[in-house]
Design an enzyme around this catalytic site. Structure first.
Site, mmCIF file in Angstrom:
data_model
loop_
_atom_site.group_PDB
_atom_site.id
_atom_site.type_symbol
_atom_site.label_atom_id
_atom_site.label_comp_id
_atom_site.label_asym_id
_atom_site.label_seq_id
_atom_site.Cartn_x
_atom_site.Cartn_y
_atom_site.Cartn_z
ATOM 1 N N ARG A 1 0.728 18.111 17.136
ATOM 2 C CA ARG A 1 2.107 18.581 16.976
ATOM 3 C C ARG A 1 2.309 19.986 17.531
ATOM 4 N NH1 ARG A 1 3.944 15.865 11.197
ATOM 5 N NH2 ARG A 1 4.924 14.083 12.218
ATOM 6 N N LYS B 1 4.088 -2.016 4.349
ATOM 7 C CA LYS B 1 5.242 -2.622 3.693
ATOM 8 C C LYS B 1 6.250 -3.235 4.650
ATOM 9 C CE LYS B 1 5.397 0.497 -0.258
ATOM 10 N NZ LYS B 1 6.221 1.660 -0.651
ATOM 11 N N GLY C 1 3.107 7.228 12.159
ATOM 12 C CA GLY C 1 2.034 8.209 12.041
ATOM 13 C C GLY C 1 0.655 7.580 12.041
ATOM 14 N N GLY D 1 8.540 8.679 10.673
ATOM 15 C CA GLY D 1 9.800 8.275 10.049
ATOM 16 C C GLY D 1 10.974 8.388 11.004
HETATM 17 P P1 ADP Z 1 2.684 3.712 10.366
HETATM 18 O O1 ADP Z 1 2.402 5.076 9.753
HETATM 19 O O2 ADP Z 1 2.034 3.546 11.712
HETATM 20 O O3 ADP Z 1 4.144 3.378 10.363
HETATM 21 P P2 ADP Z 1 2.216 2.380 7.863
HETATM 22 O O4 ADP Z 1 2.309 3.692 7.161
HETATM 23 O O5 ADP Z 1 3.292 1.409 7.664
HETATM 24 O O6 ADP Z 1 1.970 2.625 9.430
HETATM 25 O O7 ADP Z 1 0.860 1.654 7.423
HETATM 26 C C1 ADP Z 1 -0.405 2.198 7.636
HETATM 27 C C2 ADP Z 1 -1.376 1.788 6.569
HETATM 28 O O8 ADP Z 1 -1.392 0.384 6.406
HETATM 29 C C3 ADP Z 1 -2.797 2.160 6.904
HETATM 30 O O9 ADP Z 1 -3.214 3.186 6.022
HETATM 31 C C4 ADP Z 1 -3.606 0.881 6.680
HETATM 32 O O10 ADP Z 1 -4.794 1.080 5.961
HETATM 33 C C5 ADP Z 1 -2.660 0.045 5.872
HETATM 34 N N1 ADP Z 1 -2.901 -1.395 6.028
HETATM 35 C C6 ADP Z 1 -2.791 -2.131 7.154
HETATM 36 N N2 ADP Z 1 -3.127 -3.415 6.926
HETATM 37 C C7 ADP Z 1 -3.474 -3.509 5.622
HETATM 38 C C8 ADP Z 1 -3.908 -4.580 4.776
HETATM 39 N N3 ADP Z 1 -4.080 -5.800 5.249
HETATM 40 N N4 ADP Z 1 -4.125 -4.293 3.478
HETATM 41 C C9 ADP Z 1 -3.956 -3.037 3.004
HETATM 42 N N5 ADP Z 1 -3.545 -1.994 3.739
HETATM 43 C C10 ADP Z 1 -3.317 -2.225 5.041
HETATM 44 MG MG MG Z 2 2.319 5.735 7.694
#
Ligand code: ADP
Ligand code: MG
Length: 394
Positions: free
Chosen positions: A37, A198, A351, A374
């Site tokens: 960053r 989620k 992230g 976000g």
């Molecule tokens: P981003 O930050 O890229 O938008 P998210 O915050 O939505 O991604 O999700 C990232 C997290 O999802 C990671 O910490 C990862 O460990 C978790 N994750 C991915 N697949 C699974 C799974 N099958 N079960 C539990 N956690 C998971």
């Molecule tokens: Mg995340």
């Protein structure tokens, strides 16, 4: 981009207040563990210095909840910025008040001053106009360069723009330019890869993607909400029960709009979310009752790779599995490899997805890694970002 940028105004001899996103990750000894960053803000900072401006930087760091928390001071950032730029970086222990005014007044063209964490004041997140005016009083011009905070209307990125001639910086300009390639008229075939924890975080994004994408590839924990909606038993995998109707609705809409929505064929299961635990791959219709699905399997990686490689536009948001644990990192790594091998426009938003692509060494093989999780999610969902909306058009 239709917003005024830093090269659209005269900054010669002016004091320029720049809202940067120096919300960097710190370890327990306040060491900065990732410079991304800071580096991302350098083109704007260097441009301003070269054009004879005095540069006043401000940012938040972490969540001090409106109180002074020494562990969330920006002082270590000032030190690192000094190293990176090779220039003296002055630092003040607050972002408003007489000392800060004096330091800003003394600052000469070609010099840098970093203010203390704006979130040490509760007025920051409330977008308090008096606080914003105090910040604005330090400078002649305001530049918003904090893409990571652009989805929030706070004093230091939105309020302050009411009181000064304002522009965005080169980073925000670049972020929007790339995200628009996916949002507006994506070159086809357009493939979206979605994972992470989620579904609820990403429903708006999926809705928007249903309007534009040719294929949507689902992975991560969110896959189990979709699989459960289809009647599969998913063992102890994470499921958002209350989002099952939404998942069904999404699959229905995908059919109506002829969007190919893919769910994994196989998943890596284990009894615990831990390193050194036993794991193996199973078809998604054979997930044992006592196991958790923690990654996509090799068949799914192969299938998704075939779809990703010939795509002209790819957007990826959310890891395919719990990639922080090596046993469950292969799906995410495989997809990262496929995205890196794709010759189309490839954009990483989110992230944890950005952290994953860096960890696996493919960061320089993609077109753009967004610095705002976000913010990029909201922008790609079709929402207006207040930190950008407040800047006047060219
Ligand atoms: P981003 O930050 O890229 O938008 P998210 O915050 O939505 O991604 O999700 C990232 C997290 O999802 C990671 O910490 C990862 O460990 C978790 N994750 C991915 N697949 C699974 C799974 N099958 N079960 C539990 N956690 C998971
Ligand atoms: Mg995340």
């Amino acid at each position: 981009m239709h917003k005024k940028t830093v090269s659209d105004i005269d900054v010669n001899g002016k004091k320029v207040l720049v809202r940067v996103d120096f919300n960097v990750p710190l370890d327990e000894h306040q060491n900065i563990t990732n410079n991304t960053r800071i580096n991302a803000a350098l083109p704007t900072i260097n441009y301003l210095l070269e054009h004879n401006a005095a540069v006043i930087l401000m940012s938040h760091l972490g969540r001090p909840k409106g109180e002074v928390k020494p562990s969330l001071s920006l002082k270590p950032v000032a030190k690192l910025l000094e190293k990176i730029t090779g220039k003296k970086v002055y630092f003040v222990h607050d972002c408003i008040g007489d000392d800060v005014k004096q330091a800003a007044k003394n600052l000469k063209p070609g010099e840098i001053l970093l203010l203390e964490n704006t979130r040490f004041h509760p007025e920051e997140k409330k977008n308090d106009p008096k606080f914003a005016k105090e910040l604005a009083s330090l400078a002649d011009v305001f530049v918003n360069e904090a893409f990571g905070t652009a989805h929030r209307a706070h004093a230091s990125n939105v309020g302050v723009a009411e009181y000064l001639p304002s522009t965005v910086g080169f980073l925000i300009e670049k972020e929007i330019e790339y995200l628009n390639k996916a949002l507006l008229n994506p070159e086809k075939p357009y493939t979206a890869i979605l994972g992470g924890v989620k579904v609820s975080d990403k429903i708006d994004l999926i809705q928007k993607l249903l309007e534009k994408a040719d294929s949507i590839l689902i992975g991560g924990a969110m896959m189990f909400t979709f699989l459960k909606a289809l009647g599969f038993s998913v063992g102890k995998s994470l499921v958002e029960e209350d989002k099952i109707p939404a998942a069904l609705e999404i699959m229905e809409q995908a059919k109506e709009r002829c969007v190919n929505l893919y769910l994994p064929e196989d998943t890596v299961v284990a009894k615990e979310m831990e390193e050194d635990t036993e794991f193996h791959s199973v078809p998604v219709d054979a997930i044992p009752d006592d196991m958790i699905g923690l990654d996509i399997g090799i068949l799914t990686v192969r299938k998704y790779t075939e779809i990703i490689k010939p795509s002209k536009t790819v957007i990826w948001n959310g890891p395919m599995g719990m990639f922080e644990i090596s046993s469950f990192s292969h799906g995410t790594k495989g997809i990262a490899r496929a995205v890196a091998a794709c010759s189309g426009i490839t954009i990483i938003g989110g992230g944890d997805s950005a952290a994953a692509i860096e960890k696996f060494g493919f960061a320089d093989k993609v077109s753009h890694i967004s610095t705002g999780g976000g913010a990029s999610l909201e922008y790609l969902s079709g929402k207006e970002l207040p930190g950008i909306a407040v800047i006047p058009d060219k």
